[in-house]
Design an enzyme around this catalytic site. Structure first.
Site, short mmCIF file in Angstrom:
data_model
loop_
_atom_site.label_atom_id
_atom_site.label_comp_id
_atom_site.label_asym_id
_atom_site.label_seq_id
_atom_site.Cartn_x
_atom_site.Cartn_y
_atom_site.Cartn_z
N LYS A 244 0.89 -1.31 0.15
CA LYS A 244 -0.12 0.14 0.12
C LYS A 244 0.91 1.13 -0.09
O LYS A 244 1.96 1.21 0.43
CB LYS A 244 -0.89 0.10 1.20
CG LYS A 244 -2.22 0.75 1.24
CD LYS A 244 -3.15 0.30 0.21
CE LYS A 244 -4.49 0.60 0.59
NZ LYS A 244 -5.48 -0.28 0.14
N THR B 189 -14.93 -3.78 -7.15
CA THR B 189 -15.40 -3.90 -5.68
C THR B 189 -16.83 -3.83 -5.38
O THR B 189 -17.13 -4.57 -4.30
CB THR B 189 -14.39 -2.82 -5.29
OG1 THR B 189 -13.18 -2.55 -5.82
CG2 THR B 189 -14.33 -2.65 -3.73
N ASN C 198 -16.87 5.22 -5.89
CA ASN C 198 -16.73 3.85 -6.98
C ASN C 198 -17.33 2.62 -6.15
O ASN C 198 -18.30 1.92 -6.49
CB ASN C 198 -15.29 3.57 -7.20
CG ASN C 198 -15.32 2.99 -8.60
OD1 ASN C 198 -16.14 2.91 -9.22
ND2 ASN C 198 -14.07 2.24 -8.80
N1 GLU Z 1 -7.58 -0.29 -3.28
C1 GLU Z 1 -7.86 -1.69 -3.39
C2 GLU Z 1 -8.05 -2.36 -2.08
O1 GLU Z 1 -7.78 -1.82 -1.20
C3 GLU Z 1 -7.47 -2.46 -4.40
C4 GLU Z 1 -6.20 -2.64 -4.81
C5 GLU Z 1 -5.76 -3.42 -5.69
O2 GLU Z 1 -6.55 -3.57 -6.60
O3 GLU Z 1 -4.63 -3.53 -5.91
O4 GLU Z 1 -8.26 -3.56 -2.18
#
Ligand code: GLU
Length: 425
Positions: A111, A195, A226
């Protein structure tokens, strides 16, 4: 020597460590593995200087944390938010490790982000900041090392700038270095809604297990970005009544059911892409925190972390919580929910549709062969259902909460990987 338990003043990291240590203890994880997995493999801090439109120079702090690459390249989003800091990225990176492990996809966890309010920047400043950040983390990212993606306040444009910067630095196209790209630029059909589709699939699976017809379910979705918007839309299409939505402008409650399509159309037309000014018959406008406390069957927090806590957990009027955001429930809140018998489907199960969708995009990029949206969704939904079932069954069998069950299943896969390959490099 006993494990030296790490602590943190950062709420999110504190929560992540507590959840990990207590699950590790319950599964009897060896001390050495506890020590290894309670730390990130690598944490990168960079400064990001930007020449502003008025000629002045501002320097932002940027981060990328790779918690684990045991199961594959580090994977996880980049967020642009004033509160971004190293410890928050560390916590969220570990959550990605567990999310990818639980989802059964070949990734570790990462992250990152920049401490900035991106809405204060002009489009040019935003692009320059993103490109400089990409260049500074370039030695550490790539399709087989670490694959960033969108997170809070980032999306298609940022991913394109990162991909383009890395491609130019390497002298060849690098489509697999980031996911969440626009369809016109090596992105994937279905990724934007992934998501939200995953969260709504979890809500519907939960209703099925509880023997509730979606038509009898009332749902409040907090956050209309989103994740929240698609979650609300798919649930409405499945027959649920969406009685509440919210965004930074506050909560919008309608016991007769909100028209999610009309609300989205309003947002699309609004210059700031917000719900401000949205109206429909029966709609009540309220504070963003008050919406969480309204009557509903399912509450789905799909915005930022820590919104369900010791102050409001006792006041919620829902029966189930399905977490679309990362870390929306603080441990203190979780304890109260547990005492009150409110069932929680945890974040890294419920919102894993995003990263599973990213995996599909990466696979297509590496192959240079693209799927239809139907193919994409028809692969995503069964995986979400399977993962839900695995956690549900484990929780029933071992008589533990779903969050604990999800941690136990996720940690096991990474620990097995570590035992097999060891810690060399
Ligand atoms: N930011 C999203 C998460 O927290 C997607 C991460 C990704 O696709 O690598 O799961």
């Amino acid at each position: 020597m006993a494990v030296q338990k790490r602590t943190s003043t950062n709420v999110l990291l504190h929560t992540a460590l507590q959840n990990f240590y207590s699950a590790a203890e319950e599964m009897g994880l060896e001390d050495g593995l506890v020590e290894v997995l309670s730390r990130p493999e690598r944490a990168i801090c960079v400064s990001v200087p930007v020449k502003m439109d008025d000629g002045s120079v501002r320097v932002f702090n940027g981060y990328r944390v790779q918690h684990s690459t045991v199961c594959g390249p580090a994977k996880g989003g980049l967020r642009f938010h004033p509160d971004v800091n190293l410890e928050e990225c560390e916590a969220l990176a570990s959550l990605m490790t567990w999310k990818c492990s639980l989802a059964g996809i070949p990734y570790g966890g990462g992250k990152g982000g920049i401490a900035v309010d991106p809405f204060e920047l002009s489009p040019r400043e935003r692009e320059m900041m993103t490109r400089t950040f990409a260049a500074r983390i370039a030695p550490f990212i790539g399709d087989w090392t670490d694959v960033p993606a969108p997170d809070v306040n980032t999306g298609g444009p940022e991913m394109v700038w990162i991909m383009d910067t890395i491609s130019k630095l390497r002298g060849k196209l690098e489509p697999g270095v980031v996911t969440g790209k626009p369809i016109t630029y090596w992105g994937s059909k279905g990724r934007t809604a992934a998501t939200g589709l995953g969260v709504s699939t979890c809500v519907l699976e939960l209703l099925k297990r509880k023997g509730i017809d979606p038509k009898d379910a009332t749902v409040i979705v907090q956050g209309f970005g989103n994740v929240g918007h698609y979650n609300a839309l798919f649930l409405q299409q499945a027959g649920c009544k969406i009685v509440g939505i919210s965004d930074i402008t506050g909560g919008y409650y309608n016991p007769k059911g909100i028209d999610v399509v009309a609300a989205k159309a309003h947002v699309e037309k609004h210059p700031k892409r917000i719900l401000e000014g949205y109206d429909e018959p029966g709609l009540q406008k309220m504070d963003g925190n008050a919406i969480l406390e309204q009557e509903c069957l399912v509450l789905s927090p799909c915005a930022l972390e820590g919104v369900i806590n010791e102050k409001n957990a006792g006041k919620l009027k829902c029966k189930y919580i399905v977490e679309g955001a990362n870390g929306p429930t603080k441990p203190e809140g979780d304890k109260i929910l547990d005492e009150r018998g409110i069932l929680v489907v945890p974040d890294f199960l419920a919102n894993s549709g995003g990263v599973i969708g990213s995996y599909f995009e990466w696979v297509q990029d590496l192959a240079g062969f693209f799927w239809t949206e139907e193919e994409y969704n028809s692969r995503l939904v069964p995986i979400m259902k399977d993962n839900f079932k695995r956690v549900w069954d484990y929780a029933e069998e071992h008589n533990v909460k779903m969050r604990r069950a999800a941690f136990l299943v996720a940690i096991k896969r990474v620990a097995d990987g570590l035992r097999t390959k060891g810690f060399f490099l």
